[in-house]
Motif scaffolding. Structure first.
Motif, PDB file in Angstrom:
ATOM      1  N   MET A   1       0.848  -1.191   0.000  1.00  0.00           N
ATOM      2  CA  MET A   1       0.000   0.000   0.000  1.00  0.00           C
ATOM      3  C   MET A   1       0.889   1.249   0.000  1.00  0.00           C
ATOM      4  N   VAL A   2       0.616   2.161  -0.912  1.00  0.00           N
ATOM      5  CA  VAL A   2       1.411   3.387  -1.051  1.00  0.00           C
ATOM      6  C   VAL A   2       0.545   4.580  -0.643  1.00  0.00           C
ATOM      7  N   GLY A   3       1.070   5.455   0.194  1.00  0.00           N
ATOM      8  CA  GLY A   3       0.337   6.644   0.600  1.00  0.00           C
ATOM      9  C   GLY A   3       1.041   7.904   0.115  1.00  0.00           C
ATOM     10  N   SER A   4       0.277   8.973  -0.058  1.00  0.00           N
ATOM     11  CA  SER A   4       0.846  10.256  -0.456  1.00  0.00           C
ATOM     12  C   SER A   4       0.479  11.315   0.569  1.00  0.00           C
ATOM     13  N   ALA A   5       1.470  12.086   0.994  1.00  0.00           N
ATOM     14  CA  ALA A   5       1.215  13.166   1.956  1.00  0.00           C
ATOM     15  C   ALA A   5       2.172  14.307   1.662  1.00  0.00           C
ATOM     16  N   GLY A   6       1.863  15.475   2.214  1.00  0.00           N
ATOM     17  CA  GLY A   6       2.681  16.662   1.974  1.00  0.00           C
ATOM     18  C   GLY A   6       3.709  16.872   3.070  1.00  0.00           C
ATOM     19  N   GLY A   7       4.987  16.760   2.725  1.00  0.00           N
ATOM     20  CA  GLY A   7       6.065  17.046   3.672  1.00  0.00           C
ATOM     21  C   GLY A   7       6.697  15.788   4.235  1.00  0.00           C
ATOM     22  N   PRO A   8       7.984  15.917   4.623  1.00  0.00           N
ATOM     23  CA  PRO A   8       8.744  14.746   5.094  1.00  0.00           C
ATOM     24  C   PRO A   8       8.201  14.152   6.391  1.00  0.00           C
ATOM     25  N   GLU A   9       7.691  14.993   7.288  1.00  0.00           N
ATOM     26  CA  GLU A   9       7.195  14.476   8.566  1.00  0.00           C
ATOM     27  C   GLU A   9       5.934  13.622   8.351  1.00  0.00           C
ATOM     28  N   LYS A  10       5.015  14.098   7.504  1.00  0.00           N
ATOM     29  CA  LYS A  10       3.810  13.314   7.236  1.00  0.00           C
ATOM     30  C   LYS A  10       4.164  12.030   6.477  1.00  0.00           C
ATOM     31  N   LYS A  11       5.142  12.122   5.596  1.00  0.00           N
ATOM     32  CA  LYS A  11       5.591  10.907   4.885  1.00  0.00           C
ATOM     33  C   LYS A  11       6.146   9.891   5.881  1.00  0.00           C
ATOM     34  N   ARG A  12       6.955  10.364   6.813  1.00  0.00           N
ATOM     35  CA  ARG A  12       7.527   9.472   7.829  1.00  0.00           C
ATOM     36  C   ARG A  12       6.417   8.792   8.625  1.00  0.00           C
ATOM     37  N   ARG A  13       5.405   9.543   8.970  1.00  0.00           N
ATOM     38  CA  ARG A  13       4.331   8.972   9.791  1.00  0.00           C
ATOM     39  C   ARG A  13       3.533   7.926   9.026  1.00  0.00           C
ATOM     40  N   LEU A  14       3.364   8.144   7.698  1.00  0.00           N
ATOM     41  CA  LEU A  14       2.677   7.123   6.904  1.00  0.00           C
ATOM     42  C   LEU A  14       3.400   5.784   7.026  1.00  0.00           C
ATOM     43  N   LEU A  15       4.737   5.858   6.985  1.00  0.00           N
ATOM     44  CA  LEU A  15       5.533   4.630   7.005  1.00  0.00           C
ATOM     45  C   LEU A  15       5.637   4.032   8.408  1.00  0.00           C
ATOM     46  N   GLU A  16       5.923   4.888   9.381  1.00  0.00           N
ATOM     47  CA  GLU A  16       6.263   4.367  10.708  1.00  0.00           C
ATOM     48  C   GLU A  16       5.065   4.205  11.630  1.00  0.00           C
ATOM     49  N   GLU A  17       3.987   4.954  11.371  1.00  0.00           N
ATOM     50  CA  GLU A  17       2.860   4.895  12.304  1.00  0.00           C
ATOM     51  C   GLU A  17       1.576   4.367  11.685  1.00  0.00           C
ATOM     52  N   PHE A  18       1.404   4.541  10.383  1.00  0.00           N
ATOM     53  CA  PHE A  18       0.121   4.189   9.787  1.00  0.00           C
ATOM     54  C   PHE A  18       0.166   2.949   8.904  1.00  0.00           C
ATOM     55  N   GLY A  19       1.306   2.280   8.862  1.00  0.00           N
ATOM     56  CA  GLY A  19       1.359   0.956   8.239  1.00  0.00           C
ATOM     57  C   GLY A  19       1.472   0.917   6.729  1.00  0.00           C
ATOM     58  N   TYR A  20       1.841   2.024   6.092  1.00  0.00           N
ATOM     59  CA  TYR A  20       2.024   1.990   4.637  1.00  0.00           C
ATOM     60  C   TYR A  20       3.346   1.298   4.304  1.00  0.00           C
ATOM     61  N   ASP A  21       3.358   0.604   3.162  1.00  0.00           N
ATOM     62  CA  ASP A  21       4.583  -0.071   2.717  1.00  0.00           C
ATOM     63  C   ASP A  21       5.552   0.924   2.073  1.00  0.00           C
ATOM     64  N   ALA A  22       4.983   1.952   1.468  1.00  0.00           N
ATOM     65  CA  ALA A  22       5.810   2.975   0.813  1.00  0.00           C
ATOM     66  C   ALA A  22       5.037   4.288   0.856  1.00  0.00           C
ATOM     67  N   ALA A  23       5.754   5.393   0.728  1.00  0.00           N
ATOM     68  CA  ALA A  23       5.088   6.693   0.824  1.00  0.00           C
ATOM     69  C   ALA A  23       5.738   7.694  -0.120  1.00  0.00           C
ATOM     70  N   ILE A  24       4.904   8.654  -0.512  1.00  0.00           N
ATOM     71  CA  ILE A  24       5.329   9.723  -1.418  1.00  0.00           C
ATOM     72  C   ILE A  24       5.118  11.049  -0.712  1.00  0.00           C
ATOM     73  N   ASP A  25       6.104  11.950  -0.846  1.00  0.00           N
ATOM     74  CA  ASP A  25       5.908  13.335  -0.399  1.00  0.00           C
ATOM     75  C   ASP A  25       5.585  14.143  -1.653  1.00  0.00           C
ATOM     76  N   TYR A  26       4.294  14.470  -1.833  1.00  0.00           N
ATOM     77  CA  TYR A  26       3.907  15.088  -3.106  1.00  0.00           C
ATOM     78  C   TYR A  26       4.490  16.475  -3.279  1.00  0.00           C
ATOM     79  N   ARG A  27       4.891  17.105  -2.165  1.00  0.00           N
ATOM     80  CA  ARG A  27       5.466  18.452  -2.291  1.00  0.00           C
ATOM     81  C   ARG A  27       6.859  18.418  -2.938  1.00  0.00           C
TER      82      ARG A  27
END
Ligand SMILES: NC(=O)c1ccc[n+]([C@@H]2O[C@H](COP(=O)([O-])OP(=O)(O)OC[C@H]3O[C@@H](n4cnc5c(N)ncnc54)[C@H](OP(=O)(O)O)[C@@H]3O)[C@@H](O)[C@H]2O)c1
Length: 162
Positions: A1-27
């Motif tokens: 599951m890949v998630g997209s969020a704005g900024g490095p902190e939100k990207k980190r949280r997708l990976l470390e706290e919300f269980g995403y396998d990969a994440a994108i920082d759209y900014r």
């Protein structure tokens, strides 16, 4: 599951706290490149809250018979001129994609069941949810604008007195 969020902190949280396998920082831009790195074999399902560049990147990355749920297009809401649709929609033909819109109001009959099940998931911790709370109706407009800017984490709420 890949998630997209704005900024490095939100990207980190997708990976470390919300269980995403990969994440994108759209900014950071280059959504196609980031998505190719996150999902080198492509994607089967895309849940679209953003429209515009995200939808374009997703269509490009979809695998054959992929499905796109069209929920919202927040990247277009503040546009001051008409926004052209994704310029790669023709790919939907060869890939035999399904794009389908939906509106939450069509499913209010399921709200009771949803509330019960989601409450259990929240209590168990299998569903994580966050809120950013703005105090008072006088700050409702600020809260709305902050939500459009991504200043919120999780659902943006306005607390009406106590
Ligand atoms: N179909 C329906 O029935 C239905 C019902 C309600 C809402 N919606 C849609 O669902 C979506 C989410 O709404 P919500 O009320 O739940 O708000 P939300 O999840 O709090 O979404 C706001 C987030 O959108 C992101 N965002 C804003 N501009 C963006 C852009 N240009 N590109 C990428 N991301 C951007 C920001 O994420 P970051 O913080 O990560 O930057 C911001 O935090 C909206 O498109 C809304 O219209 C659909």
């Amino acid at each position: 599951m890949v998630g997209s969020a704005g900024g490095p902190e939100k990207k980190r949280r997708l990976l470390e706290e919300f269980g995403y396998d990969a994440a994108i920082d759209y900014r950071e831009g280059d959504l196609e490149g980031q998505l190719a790195e996150a999902a080198p074999d492509g994607i089967d399902v895309y849940f679209d809250n953003v429209g515009g560049d995200h939808l374009r990147a997703a269509i490009g990355a979809m695998r054959t018979h992929g499905r796109i749920a069209l929920c919202g297009a927040i990247s277009m809401y503040n546009a001051t001129e008409p926004v052209p649709g994704p310029d790669n929609l023709h790919l939907a033909v060869g890939k035999r994609l399904t794009l389908r819109g939906f509106i939450v109001g069509d499913h209010y009959d399921l709200f009771g069941e949803y509330a019960q099940r989601a409450a259990t998931w929240l209590a168990e911790g299998s569903l994580r949810a966050e809120q950013t709370v703005v105090e008072g109706i006088d700050h409702a407009v600020d809260g709305f604008l902050d939500m459009m800017r991504g200043a919120n984490t999780g659902k943006m709420l306005v607390r009406l007195g106590s």
